[in-house]
Scaffold this active site. Structure first.
Site, PDB file in Angstrom:
ATOM      1  N   GLU A  84       0.831  -1.206   0.000  1.00 28.45           N
ATOM      2  CA  GLU A  84       0.000   0.000   0.000  1.00 28.45           C
ATOM      3  C   GLU A  84       0.867   1.257   0.000  1.00 28.45           C
ATOM      4  OE1 GLU A  84      -0.172  -2.592   1.909  1.00 28.45           O
ATOM      5  OE2 GLU A  84      -2.170  -3.462   1.635  1.00 28.45           O
ATOM      6  N   GLY A 332       7.669 -43.013  -5.050  1.00 26.43           N
ATOM      7  CA  GLY A 332       6.338 -43.469  -4.667  1.00 26.43           C
ATOM      8  C   GLY A 332       6.175 -43.878  -3.215  1.00 26.43           C
ATOM      9  N   ALA A 335       6.012 -40.773  -1.050  1.00 24.36           N
ATOM     10  CA  ALA A 335       4.805 -40.020  -1.435  1.00 24.36           C
ATOM     11  C   ALA A 335       3.568 -40.658  -0.803  1.00 24.36           C
ATOM     12  CB  ALA A 335       4.677 -39.990  -2.955  1.00 24.36           C
TER      13      ALA A 335
END
Ligand SMILES: NC(=O)C1=CN([C@@H]2O[C@H](COP(=O)(O)OP(=O)(O)OC[C@H]3O[C@@H](n4cnc5c(N)ncnc54)[C@H](OP(=O)(O)O)[C@@H]3O)[C@@H](O)[C@H]2O)C=CC1
Ligand SMILES: Nc1c(N[C@@H]2O[C@H](COP(=O)(O)O)[C@@H](O)[C@H]2O)[nH]c(=O)[nH]c1=O
Length: 597
Positions: A84, A332, A335
């Site tokens: 701002e 994998g 994960a």
């Protein structure tokens, strides 16, 4: 002048070239116009992605009554000038009577040079806010402050409601998703990224995976890394791929590289152990291979032990470390474990037009225990994008949590909890600038003016800038002066810290010989100056009287309190010393070396 008054068009000084034509403006409802500019605020809020570590994203667009963009600004990093303030400066006299569009309610609204004071002083008459600040201790404060100054404040979803407004609000939620997770859960926002062949494999059955996707896709992966605080892989990926995990995207930000390993059975030599440019952390099981832990530590790799290593505990630890956004780039097995623990929120799947086959070739997510298709997770808000020859499919595993607050009534008073004894000393933790008491952090956006050796004085953008530069002061070497110059011009406190630390490591000869002896005094003089220069900060510090102040850094064991209270907490101690001095309790009142700003 910030404004180009070509009929029907507007143009901001920032050169981003955003415009809305008069005809479009005339044809749209007020909601459509508000929605358009809020979307723009959300868009520019993300401009620092890849250049700084993830932080709350703020954008501000100032629009004149005739619908022209007079100024724009975005927060570059934590501890830098509010969006701002920049927008008002860019708009100059056009701010008067303008409407300010903010994707999110500002955080800090105490004192001068804050987002709220900039809008009030510039005589902005209306403020449209995309969403309230999601952090409870900041929520509603700036909105209340602006309204009390007579500005009209319209909040999307509260004061403005329609389909088009709801869509615009969504763009505000998306651009601050990591912050919303921080506000609503005890883990950072995490996304899983993987590269697969058209037959769904992340590697050949041999484990070889370089490369599945194209250069273009991998360039996008670098961008994703650059927008994260940390990138995580498992031990197998290190053994198999010897990855670098750097963000080679041309942006300045490099995430921390993290290896999760239970066995700590990792190679003696690996790309990740070269920490000259980017740090690496290994998280492991308590007690695992102590001798190898020492070898890693000697290379500068941080090792953090967990009682039982699992994705959720690691993510809770990263939350405490102040991280907002984490990228999982593992295979994998890890994960599947992270998904089962509920810590993955989004997925980026890069699909390459290749077939590799192989019954033993891995897929991107291992065993989840599901037996019927009806149990599958449906991805939400799915996007498809072609990148070179590949396709990127992204989608969320969970909807973005709703940060909608219970709106406090105007005359709401704080309920007193009778179970809390006001005379019992409490502990106040502070760390990141967006935390409660974040203004106590060295990274807060409070500049200080300190005397120089030659009798002049210098303004430092933050205490961190001053502290880092002091390492090289008084050394008669042009290299040391260069270091000071670089730190002084660092765009953010985090950049100042990065430059100061790396120069200290790479050029120890440029660091003043007595640094270890004087660093506490240097920090104290910087803190004293900061809290003397800003009356509201001094009041805030005095109001903590009776409480123990602890910098809640779980890893900095000198300035911070450590993970389990094992840190020396020098920053907290210095603040308490300063508080005593301000209260007149201390007889060893030190001479103030600070100059009025
Ligand atoms: N195409 C792609 O996008 C990617 C492909 N790959 C490929 O994937 C293969 C490696 O896959 P994978 O072994 O699944 O992946 P990872 O090595 O990434 O993950 C498994 C390892 O993570 C560690 N770990 C720590 N905690 C846990 C836990 N709670 N649950 C599970 N593992 C944990 C263990 O390390 P430790 O054994 O040391 O204890 C474990 O062996 C390689 O062939 C690699 O090339 C990898 C990443 C991405
Ligand atoms: N094979 C594969 C990926 N694999 C991921 O990238 C890591 C290597 O990163 P770096 O050493 O920094 O280049 C590797 O360990 C794995 O996590 N990624 C992709 O975008 N596409 C690919 O085809």
């Amino acid at each position: 002048m910030a404004l180009s008054l070509v009929a029907g068009y507007s143009y901001s000084l920032l050169g981003k070239g955003f415009s809305i034509s008069n005809s479009l403006h005339n044809n749209h409802s007020h909601h459509a116009r508000d929605a358009t500019f809020i979307r723009r605020a959300a868009e520019i809020a993300d401009s620092s992605s890849g250049f700084t570590s993830p932080h709350p994203n703020f954008g501000c667009v100032l629009v004149t009554p005739s619908g022209k963009v007079a100024g724009e600004g975005y927060l570059y990093a934590q501890g830098t000038r509010p969006a701002e303030v920049q927008a008002v400066e860019a708009a100059g006299p056009w701010s008067k009577g303008a409407t300010a569009y903010l994707n999110m309610e500002p955080g800090d609204c105490h004192g001068d040079h804050t987002a709220a004071s900039a809008l009030v002083q510039a005589k902005v008459t209306r403020v449209v806010v995309g969403m309230r600040h999601p952090l409870k201790h900041l929520q509603g404060n700036a909105i209340r402050a602006l309204r009390s100054e007579g500005l009209q404040v319209d909040v999307l979803g509260e004061d403005l409601q329609s389909k088009i407004i709801e869509e615009a609000r969504k763009s505000c939620l998306v651009v601050n998703t990591p912050l919303i997770y921080r506000a609503t859960s005890q883990v950072p926002f995490s996304f899983l990224k993987y590269a697969i062949t058209a037959d769904g494999k992340i590697a050949a059955s041999s484990g070889h995976a370089a490369w599945i996707t194209s250069k273009e896709s991998r360039a996008r992966v670098f961008e994703l890394r650059g927008s994260s605080d940390a990138v995580i892989v498992g031990g197998n990926t290190v053994r198999r791929d010897n990855p670098r995990l750097t963000a080679r995207h041309g942006g300045a930000h490099m995430p921390l590289r993290v290896v999760m390993t239970q066995s700590l059975d990792l190679p003696d030599e690996a790309n990740l152990w070269d920490v000259s440019d980017v740090p690496t952390m290994v998280v492991t099981q308590r007690g695992a291979r102590k001798s190898f832990q020492k070898i890693l530590a000697s290379k500068g790799v941080e090792v953090v032990e967990f009682d039982i290593l699992n994705p959720r505990d690691v993510m809770e630890y990263f939350h405490d470390r102040g991280y907002l956004s984490i990228m999982w780039e593992c295979g994998g097995r890890l994960a599947a474990s992270a998904i089962s623990d509920g810590v993955i929120h989004k997925v980026y799947a890069f699909l390459a037009p290749k077939i590799i086959g192989g019954t033993n070739a891995q897929s991107p997510v291992g065993e989840l225990g599901m037996v019927e298709m009806t149990q599958a997770f449906d991805l939400l808000d799915v996007c498809y994008e072609q990148i070179g020859p590949d396709m990127l499919m992204s989608g969320s595993l969970q909807p973005i949590p709703d940060p909608t607050p219970i709106i406090p009534s105007e005359n709401e008073t704080l309920a007193i909890d009778p179970t809390v004894n006001p005379y019992e000393p409490s502990i106040i933790f502070f760390y990141k600038t967006w935390d409660p008491y974040g203004a106590f952090s060295n990274f807060s956006a409070h500049s200080i003016k300190m005397p120089e050796e030659n009798g002049g004085n210098v303004t430092w953008s933050s205490v961190e800038h001053y502290y880092q530069a002091s390492k090289f002061m008084g050394v008669s070497d042009s290299g040391a002066k260069d270091c000071i110059g670089k730190i002084k011009s660092a765009k953010s406190p985090e950049e100042a810290a990065k430059v100061g630390r790396s120069m200290q490591r790479l050029h120890p000869n440029l660091v003043r010989a007595d640094w270890e002896d004087v660093k506490i005094d240097v920090m104290y003089s910087g803190l004293r100056c900061k809290f003397s220069s800003y009356p509201y900060l001094k009041s805030m510090l005095l109001a903590t009287s009776g409480s123990v102040l602890v910098e809640a850094s779980p890893h900095d064991l000198f300035w911070g309190g450590g993970r389990e209270g094992e840190g020396l907490n020098y920053l907290g101690r210095l603040l308490m010393r300063l508080r005593s001095e301000f209260l007149g309790e201390s007889t060893t009142s030190s001479e103030s070396t600070c100059l009025a700003l």
